[in-house]
Design an enzyme around this catalytic site. Structure first.
Site, PDB file in Angstrom:
ATOM      1  N   LYS A 211      39.676  51.842  48.981  1.00 56.51           N
ATOM      2  CA  LYS A 211      40.095  51.902  47.595  1.00 56.51           C
ATOM      3  C   LYS A 211      39.902  50.809  46.703  1.00 56.51           C
ATOM      4  CE  LYS A 211      44.674  49.791  47.558  1.00 56.51           C
ATOM      5  NZ  LYS A 211      44.597  48.630  46.529  1.00 56.51           N
ATOM      6  N   ASN A 212      39.702  49.653  46.986  1.00 62.01           N
ATOM      7  CA  ASN A 212      39.592  48.391  46.203  1.00 62.01           C
ATOM      8  C   ASN A 212      37.870  48.242  45.719  1.00 62.01           C
ATOM      9  OD1 ASN A 212      42.005  47.913  46.355  1.00 62.01           O
ATOM     10  ND2 ASN A 212      41.838  46.107  47.474  1.00 62.01           N
TER      11      ASN A 212
ATOM     12  N   ASP B 254      44.957  40.500  52.550  1.00 63.64           N
ATOM     13  CA  ASP B 254      45.156  41.962  52.688  1.00 63.64           C
ATOM     14  C   ASP B 254      45.345  42.183  54.208  1.00 63.64           C
ATOM     15  OD1 ASP B 254      45.486  42.432  49.974  1.00 63.64           O
ATOM     16  OD2 ASP B 254      43.259  43.325  50.038  1.00 63.64           O
TER      17      ASP B 254
ATOM     18  N   ARG C 289      49.756  54.670  48.957  1.00 62.42           N
ATOM     19  CA  ARG C 289      48.606  54.022  47.894  1.00 62.42           C
ATOM     20  C   ARG C 289      47.384  53.595  48.378  1.00 62.42           C
ATOM     21  NH1 ARG C 289      51.254  49.729  44.258  1.00 62.42           N
ATOM     22  NH2 ARG C 289      49.327  49.967  43.220  1.00 62.42           N
TER      23      ARG C 289
ATOM     24  N   ARG D 153      50.822  37.541  39.505  1.00 64.78           N
ATOM     25  CA  ARG D 153      49.869  38.039  39.244  1.00 64.78           C
ATOM     26  C   ARG D 153      49.626  38.202  37.938  1.00 64.78           C
ATOM     27  NH1 ARG D 153      48.900  43.068  43.140  1.00 64.78           N
ATOM     28  NH2 ARG D 153      46.783  42.597  43.011  1.00 64.78           N
TER      29      ARG D 153
ATOM     30  N   CYS E 126      54.766  41.478  40.235  1.00 63.83           N
ATOM     31  CA  CYS E 126      54.680  42.572  41.140  1.00 63.83           C
ATOM     32  C   CYS E 126      55.440  42.024  42.376  1.00 63.83           C
ATOM     33  CB  CYS E 126      53.379  43.381  41.548  1.00 63.83           C
ATOM     34  SG  CYS E 126      52.198  42.370  42.418  1.00 63.83           S
TER      35      CYS E 126
HETATM   36  N1  EPU Z   1      45.372  34.939  39.172  1.00 69.15           N
HETATM   37  C1  EPU Z   1      45.455  34.415  37.971  1.00 69.15           C
HETATM   38  N2  EPU Z   1      45.079  34.762  36.973  1.00 69.15           N
HETATM   39  C2  EPU Z   1      44.421  35.947  36.582  1.00 69.15           C
HETATM   40  C3  EPU Z   1      43.912  36.712  37.970  1.00 69.15           C
HETATM   41  C4  EPU Z   1      44.603  36.035  39.223  1.00 69.15           C
HETATM   42  O1  EPU Z   1      46.429  33.296  38.195  1.00 69.15           O
HETATM   43  O2  EPU Z   1      43.881  36.089  35.928  1.00 69.15           O
HETATM   44  C5  EPU Z   1      45.967  34.786  40.645  1.00 69.15           C
HETATM   45  C6  EPU Z   1      46.639  35.785  41.105  1.00 69.15           C
HETATM   46  O3  EPU Z   1      48.136  35.566  41.061  1.00 69.15           O
HETATM   47  C7  EPU Z   1      46.587  35.364  42.927  1.00 69.15           C
HETATM   48  C8  EPU Z   1      44.969  35.044  42.781  1.00 69.15           C
HETATM   49  O4  EPU Z   1      44.624  34.593  41.518  1.00 69.15           O
HETATM   50  O5  EPU Z   1      47.306  34.395  42.997  1.00 69.15           O
HETATM   51  C9  EPU Z   1      43.901  36.049  43.192  1.00 69.15           C
HETATM   52  O6  EPU Z   1      44.418  37.350  42.631  1.00 69.15           O
HETATM   53  P1  EPU Z   1      43.479  38.474  42.275  1.00 69.15           P
HETATM   54  O7  EPU Z   1      42.950  38.450  40.885  1.00 69.15           O
HETATM   55  O8  EPU Z   1      41.961  37.907  43.130  1.00 69.15           O
HETATM   56  O9  EPU Z   1      43.675  39.810  42.971  1.00 69.15           O
HETATM   57  P2  EPU Z   1      43.394  41.244  42.440  1.00 69.15           P
HETATM   58  O10 EPU Z   1      42.152  41.025  41.661  1.00 69.15           O
HETATM   59  O11 EPU Z   1      44.534  41.441  41.416  1.00 69.15           O
HETATM   60  C10 EPU Z   1      42.586  42.364  44.459  1.00 69.15           C
HETATM   61  C11 EPU Z   1      42.982  43.660  45.317  1.00 69.15           C
HETATM   62  C12 EPU Z   1      44.132  42.923  46.129  1.00 69.15           C
HETATM   63  C13 EPU Z   1      43.655  41.748  47.010  1.00 69.15           C
HETATM   64  C14 EPU Z   1      43.340  40.588  46.048  1.00 69.15           C
HETATM   65  C15 EPU Z   1      42.908  39.481  46.780  1.00 69.15           C
HETATM   66  C16 EPU Z   1      42.102  45.334  44.159  1.00 69.15           C
HETATM   67  C17 EPU Z   1      42.582  46.627  43.294  1.00 69.15           C
HETATM   68  N3  EPU Z   1      43.156  44.599  44.269  1.00 69.15           N
HETATM   69  O12 EPU Z   1      43.465  41.991  43.687  1.00 69.15           O
HETATM   70  O13 EPU Z   1      44.529  44.147  47.085  1.00 69.15           O
HETATM   71  O14 EPU Z   1      44.989  41.402  47.575  1.00 69.15           O
HETATM   72  O15 EPU Z   1      42.261  41.023  45.410  1.00 69.15           O
HETATM   73  O16 EPU Z   1      41.852  39.659  47.554  1.00 69.15           O
HETATM   74  O17 EPU Z   1      40.906  45.001  44.261  1.00 69.15           O
HETATM   75  C18 EPU Z   1      45.740  45.480  48.397  1.00 69.15           C
HETATM   76  O18 EPU Z   1      44.793  46.356  48.311  1.00 69.15           O
HETATM   77  O19 EPU Z   1      46.934  45.652  49.067  1.00 69.15           O
HETATM   78  C19 EPU Z   1      45.765  44.428  47.445  1.00 69.15           C
HETATM   79  C20 EPU Z   1      46.858  43.750  46.856  1.00 69.15           C
END
Ligand code: EPU
Length: 419
Positions: free
Chosen positions: A22-23, A306, A398, A122, A117
């Site tokens: 998915k990711n 995850d 999902r 996030r 969320c």
């Molecule tokens: N963060 C910020 N500001 C930002 C972006 C992130 O403060 O602009 C913080 C977040 O709040 C969090 C941390 O940085 O505390 C890491 O977040 P990240 O941006 O890496 O997460 P994401 O890109 O939104 C992806 C995966 C998640 C997975 C995380 C961490 C996808 C679509 N989603 O999320 O997957 O947990 O990276 O590896 O790739 C899941 O599949 O269940 C899932 C939640």
């Protein structure tokens, strides 16, 4: 609302195949916006989040065709709308992935600001700061991010924090920027490498993905390609945990074990025996009870957040006490209360969970709160005494393709109850 009814007690045995990730798939679908030609994606998992991403592209005017082999041909040429509406963004935060491609290709984007969320606040500030550094002007109006740029310009950007989708968004945007972009403090997850390979197959010039520094030389345009989505490491990890807690013996085909090194190390610590090939992982659990394992989640190559909820179930049944520290998301312990209702003994304080192993779990009616939390409840149900009914399973749909079919194939007893 559909529910899953799990009759606990089966010992999982057999071989299954891993589905597409998915990711990895979500950013690739968003990246098709950058292409001037049709793109064919193969091995897409049949998941609600993938449908939502297609719905989003469709709402902007993309054409998506499915053939008899389940390959998707995506044509995003000349999108009419450059907007991701709140109705879609609120159901899937990964909708933010269309921001970078839209601004790079069309010079404009209007994306509903994702709210908090279930697993934390996030924010998307790292995405927006980096896009501004590429020359976009960004404003927030009526709950929407409005971004504009005549032409993005390559520059050096150090992310304020490591973000997976943030790194992906900016990597995609920089492909069509003028000049060279150098990204540091980037995410190094395998899905970042997958996206870079996919973009390069469309004519992008990206090097360094998977390391501390990604270099993107801007190009004038991207062309079409055909690409197969790689296997889902978190799905594989989840089924391996299922084998540990059911004293099982399973093989998962189609997964490169190098994507799961930290997870496999921890599974070995539980007492499981693991053997691997280039594209398969086998796990056999002979111990009566797993050994407890301490875990601290962190960005790749460390232990993935995850997989944290799933490992809580191993530790809940382990022979001793263990500690989990969740350092990526501030609120990713929603499954704990439900697990405790099934007989687990877990105390949470801040980002630290102390888990005392118990002799057995018992079935209960429980509620899923997010994707990985739902996985942990299903795992707990597999080894609990009696019946477990998991509500709100739309969360699991999902991110896990046909989870009950795959687990039943390995010998589990799970029924999907209609709404
Ligand atoms: N963060 C910020 N500001 C930002 C972006 C992130 O403060 O602009 C913080 C977040 O709040 C969090 C941390 O940085 O505390 C890491 O977040 P990240 O941006 O890496 O997460 P994401 O890109 O939104 C992806 C995966 C998640 C997975 C995380 C961490 C996808 C679509 N989603 O999320 O997957 O947990 O990276 O590896 O790739 C899941 O599949 O269940 C899932 C939640």
């Amino acid at each position: 609302m559909e529910k899953l009814l799990i009759n606990g007690g089966a010992c999982l045995k057999g071989t299954i195949s891993c589905s597409g990730a998915k990711n990895a798939a979500l950013p690739m679908i968003a990246a098709t916006i950058l292409s001037d030609e049709n793109v064919v994606l193969k091995n897409l998992p049949y998941l609600q989040d993938i449908t939502t991403m297609f719905e989003l592209l469709g709402s902007m005017g993309a054409e998506i065709l499915l053939n008899e082999n389940m390959d998707f041909t995506i044509s995003t040429n000349e999108l009419k709308e450059k907007e991701a509406r709140y109705e879609l963004v609120k159901t899937m935060r990964a909708s933010i992935l269309v921001l970078g491609p839209l601004v790079a290709k069309y010079g404009e984007a209007r994306i509903a600001l994702p709210g908090g969320c279930a697993i934390g606040t996030r924010p998307v500030n790292f995405h927006l700061d980096a896009l501004e550094q590429l020359g976009a002007s960004i404003s927030l109006k009526n709950g929407y991010i409005e971004a504009r740029a005549k032409k993005l310009k390559g520059t050096s950007i150090k992310f304020d924090g490591v973000t997976v989708t943030g790194t992906e968004n900016i990597m995609m945007a920089a492909c069509l920027a003028e000049g060279t972009t150098i990204l540091t403090n980037v995410a190094k997850e395998p899905e970042i490498i997958d996206l870079a390979q996919f973009l390069n197959a469309m004519g992008a010039k990206i090097t360094g993905a998977g390391t501390d520094e990604i270099i993107i030389e801007g190009v004038k345009g991207l062309h079409g390609t055909e690409y197969s989505i790689p296997a889902d490491r978190i799905e594989a990890g989840t089924y391996l945990v299922a084998a540990v807690i059911t004293k099982g013996d399973i093989k998962i085909n189609g997964i490169n074990p190098k994507r799961l090194t930290k997870v496999l190390d921890k599974l070995v610590e539980t007492g499981a025996k693991i053997t691997t090939t280039n594209d398969s992982i086998s796990l056999k659990m002979d111990l009566e009870k797993p050994k407890p394992v301490d875990i601290t989640t962190a960005p790749f190559p460390e232990f993935p957040t995850d997989m944290q909820a799933q490992f809580s179930v191993i530790n809940a049944l382990a022979d001793g006490v263990s500690n989990i520290y969740e350092t990526v998301f501030e609120n990713r312990y929603m499954h704990i209360q439900e697990l405790n209702r099934m007989g687990c003994d877990i105390q949470v304080s801040g980002n630290h969970a102390v888990i005392k192993g118990v002799d057995s779990l018992y079935g209960a009616e429980v509620m899923a709160t997010d994707l990985r939390a739902s996985a942990s409840l299903i795992l707990a149900g597999l080894c609990a005494k009696g019946k477990t009914k998991v509500d709100r399973i739309y969360h699991i749909d999902r991110g896990y393709e046909r989870i009950e079919e795959k687990l039943n194939y390995l010998g589990a007893n799970i029924t999907r109850l209609p709404s």
